[in-house]
Design a protein around this motif. Structure first.
Motif, mmCIF file in Angstrom:
data_model
loop_
_atom_site.group_PDB
_atom_site.id
_atom_site.type_symbol
_atom_site.label_atom_id
_atom_site.label_comp_id
_atom_site.label_asym_id
_atom_site.label_seq_id
_atom_site.Cartn_x
_atom_site.Cartn_y
_atom_site.Cartn_z
ATOM 1 N N GLY A 194 4.341 1.807 6.463
ATOM 2 C CA GLY A 194 5.505 0.939 6.655
ATOM 3 C C GLY A 194 5.552 0.421 8.087
ATOM 4 O O GLY A 194 5.781 -0.766 8.324
ATOM 5 N N GLY A 195 5.314 1.313 9.038
ATOM 6 C CA GLY A 195 5.296 0.916 10.450
ATOM 7 C C GLY A 195 4.219 -0.122 10.726
ATOM 8 O O GLY A 195 4.451 -1.110 11.422
ATOM 9 N N GLY A 237 0.801 -1.217 0.000
ATOM 10 C CA GLY A 237 0.000 0.000 0.000
ATOM 11 C C GLY A 237 0.837 1.272 0.000
ATOM 12 O O GLY A 237 0.326 2.360 -0.299
ATOM 13 N N MET A 238 2.110 1.161 0.348
ATOM 14 C CA MET A 238 2.988 2.339 0.306
ATOM 15 C C MET A 238 3.252 2.764 -1.140
ATOM 16 O O MET A 238 3.565 3.928 -1.397
ATOM 17 C CB MET A 238 4.336 2.028 0.977
ATOM 18 C CG MET A 238 4.234 1.701 2.460
ATOM 19 S SD MET A 238 5.753 0.964 3.112
ATOM 20 C CE MET A 238 6.755 2.439 3.356
ATOM 21 N N LEU A 239 3.146 1.818 -2.070
ATOM 22 C CA LEU A 239 3.574 2.109 -3.445
ATOM 23 C C LEU A 239 2.672 3.075 -4.201
ATOM 24 O O LEU A 239 3.171 4.056 -4.763
ATOM 25 C CB LEU A 239 3.749 0.795 -4.228
ATOM 26 C CG LEU A 239 4.816 -0.154 -3.662
ATOM 27 C CD1 LEU A 239 4.722 -1.519 -4.324
ATOM 28 C CD2 LEU A 239 6.206 0.434 -3.859
ATOM 29 N N PRO A 240 1.346 2.839 -4.237
ATOM 30 C CA PRO A 240 0.505 3.774 -5.006
ATOM 31 C C PRO A 240 0.586 5.200 -4.469
ATOM 32 O O PRO A 240 0.558 6.161 -5.251
ATOM 33 C CB PRO A 240 -0.915 3.221 -4.853
ATOM 34 C CG PRO A 240 -0.838 1.989 -4.043
ATOM 35 C CD PRO A 240 0.578 1.696 -3.726
ATOM 36 N N GLU A 241 0.724 5.362 -3.149
ATOM 37 C CA GLU A 241 0.812 6.708 -2.588
ATOM 38 C C GLU A 241 2.210 7.289 -2.747
ATOM 39 O O GLU A 241 2.376 8.489 -2.988
ATOM 40 C CB GLU A 241 0.402 6.684 -1.117
ATOM 41 C CG GLU A 241 -1.068 6.353 -0.960
ATOM 42 C CD GLU A 241 -1.516 6.409 0.480
ATOM 43 O OE1 GLU A 241 -2.292 7.314 0.811
ATOM 44 O OE2 GLU A 241 -1.084 5.549 1.270
ATOM 45 N N GLY A 242 3.206 6.412 -2.618
ATOM 46 C CA GLY A 242 4.594 6.859 -2.799
ATOM 47 C C GLY A 242 4.777 7.506 -4.161
ATOM 48 O O GLY A 242 5.590 8.432 -4.334
ATOM 49 N N VAL A 286 2.756 15.654 4.812
ATOM 50 C CA VAL A 286 1.666 14.811 5.296
ATOM 51 C C VAL A 286 1.719 13.441 4.617
ATOM 52 O O VAL A 286 1.614 12.396 5.270
ATOM 53 C CB VAL A 286 0.301 15.496 5.025
ATOM 54 C CG1 VAL A 286 -0.846 14.532 5.245
ATOM 55 C CG2 VAL A 286 0.148 16.729 5.915
ATOM 56 N N LEU A 287 1.931 13.454 3.307
ATOM 57 C CA LEU A 287 1.944 12.192 2.565
ATOM 58 C C LEU A 287 3.132 11.330 2.985
ATOM 59 O O LEU A 287 3.007 10.110 3.145
ATOM 60 C CB LEU A 287 1.959 12.471 1.057
ATOM 61 C CG LEU A 287 1.763 11.259 0.151
ATOM 62 C CD1 LEU A 287 0.478 10.506 0.480
ATOM 63 C CD2 LEU A 287 1.749 11.680 -1.319
ATOM 64 N N LEU A 288 4.286 11.981 3.193
ATOM 65 C CA LEU A 288 5.466 11.242 3.668
ATOM 66 C C LEU A 288 5.165 10.569 5.012
ATOM 67 O O LEU A 288 5.494 9.399 5.214
ATOM 68 C CB LEU A 288 6.636 12.211 3.864
ATOM 69 C CG LEU A 288 7.635 12.346 2.726
ATOM 70 C CD1 LEU A 288 8.608 13.478 3.040
ATOM 71 C CD2 LEU A 288 8.403 11.053 2.507
ATOM 72 N N ALA A 289 4.541 11.339 5.913
ATOM 73 C CA ALA A 289 4.247 10.797 7.244
ATOM 74 C C ALA A 289 3.266 9.637 7.141
ATOM 75 O O ALA A 289 3.378 8.637 7.848
ATOM 76 C CB ALA A 289 3.676 11.888 8.149
#
Lengths: 95, 312
Positions: free
Chosen positions: B76-77, B48-53, B67-70
């Motif tokens: 990931g956490g 799920g990190m990929l589409p937003e990344g 905000v998006l980075l956080a």
């Protein structure tokens, strides 16, 4: 359990000075510095703590659930370890 | 002592709503079911990190980027909390990752859809994380202790995800006509894939019966889906936008909305690897893992050297 992610560590967080350290989870890291830094990034991203302990999971010895009954049995029949077991005259008030 | 079998003790714990802990005896199928579910959940967080990344470098402002980075870091956490929960069931991190990389383990079908515009980042936070929260709130009371505790942490952190997503949507919906159209387009594309996140209808859900019996799940796929629709429709209406479902209608008798089922053929198709982005997502995961190999090797070598110098 060690694998290409490094061994497992247990993380304990102290919320505020003076409070006990509480287990909050585990993580993988190759050495203690990395374990501490990973614990900070993983478990305290929102000021959840001001101090951390990391302990190799392999160093922890745990009681086993099967023996739970007999292991904790000695405490079961000792009500006299509790303050309410004792009668104090009303005249004395709170003690 | 009564002569109780391990199985009786396990059942008695479930009946009393007590949690099962890693060292407790558990039926092999309960363990297997949990390994499948918890690892699938962990993989979903990581993939799920990929589409937003994809949008971090193109976020429209510094605030949006922070905000998006956080948020992506949180995902990931969450993956890491869940991996360690799965490991307490007796599977190693290496096996878990291998299962993802070889396609043996699944992750949520939702992450196989592309993020085409900035509005998609809003729609993901609001709809996708909203649906995930609905499921995860229930899982805070799941019967397996380490999974439940991971869920409590995750739920605390997720609510920011959903709110930031809806904030993006409000900016677009009350912005220029082009921005509003972009927001509507995102809802049109994400609505049904989000509905699929709750899993197949109860009658056709192969894993539901055991999950309910073992109190791993406490509500069915259809119950959660209904609650999600009831909660979300007013939020869509507030934006002055519409749900892309001609059959959506308030049903006074059941105090809930009637709605169309998503296309379950598409769902099966995406799960079995034929969604728009399956190859890209898995490819990116495998590449990241391979590219990180030298870091793991160097860290292991350094740790070994440190231990030797202590021993000497």
């Amino acid at each position: 359990m060690s694998d290409s992610q490094g061994p497992l560590w247990e993380v304990f967080v102290q919320k505020k000075a003076g409070q006990p350290f509480v287990h909050c989870g585990s993580l993988h890291a190759f050495d203690k510095e990395m374990a501490l830094q990973n614990a900070r990034d993983l478990y305290t991203r929102r000021n959840e703590g001001m101090a951390l302990w990391v302990v190799p999971s392999s160093a922890i010895t745990a009681s086993s659930p099967e023996d739970m009954g007999s292991f904790f049995e000695p405490a079961n029949d000792k009500v006299y370890r509790h303050p309410t077991f004792y009668q104090i005259p009303d005249a004395i008030g709170h003690m | 002592m009564e002569n109780k079998t391990y199985e009786d003790l396990f059942e008695a714990k479930l009946a009393k709503n007590e949690m099962i802990e890693p060292k407790d005896w558990m039926p092999e199928n309960y363990r297997k079911h949990l390994i499948r579910q918890v690892s699938q959940h962990a993989h979903s967080e990581i993939v799920g990190m990929l589409p937003e990344g994809n949008w971090i470098t193109r976020a429209p402002s510094l605030r949006a980027k922070k905000v998006l980075l956080a948020k992506v870091q949180d995902e990931g956490g969450h993956g890491l909390y869940l991996y360690t929960a799965a490991e307490t069931l007796g599977i190693s991190r290496d096996e878990l990752l291998d299962n993802l990389h070889t396609g043996k383990a699944k992750y949520s079908s939702i992450f196989n859809y592309p993020t085409l515009t900035w509005a998609d980042i809003g729609a993901i936070g609001w709809l996708v994380d909203g649906a995930a929260i609905m499921n995860q709130v229930m899982l805070q009371r799941t019967s397996y202790g380490p999974y439940a505790r991971a869920m409590v942490r995750i739920c605390k952190e997720e609510s920011f995800h959903q709110r930031q997503g809806y904030e993006i949507m409000t900016h677009l919906a009350f912005g220029t006509p082009e921005q509003k159209a972009m927001a509507q387009d995102a809802i049109n594309r994400w609505w049904f894939p989000t509905m699929m996140m709750f899993g197949p209808p109860d009658a056709e859900s192969p894993n539901s019966e055991n999950a309910m019996k073992w109190r791993i799940k406490r509500e069915t796929n259809d119950q959660l889906r209904q609650r999600f629709v009831n909660q979300t429709v007013p939020q869509v209406e507030y934006l002055g936008l519409t749900v892309p479902d001609p059959n959506l209608k308030w049903n006074e008798a059941k105090k809930g909305y009637d709605f169309s089922e998503p296309d379950w053929t598409e769902f099966k198709n995406v799960i079995s690897g034929n969604g728009p982005c399956n190859k890209e997502r898995l490819g990116a995961r495998v590449k990241a893992h391979k590219d990180g190999a030298w870091v793991r090797e160097a860290a292991a070598a350094y740790a070994k050297k440190q231990n030797q110098s202590i021993a000497a």
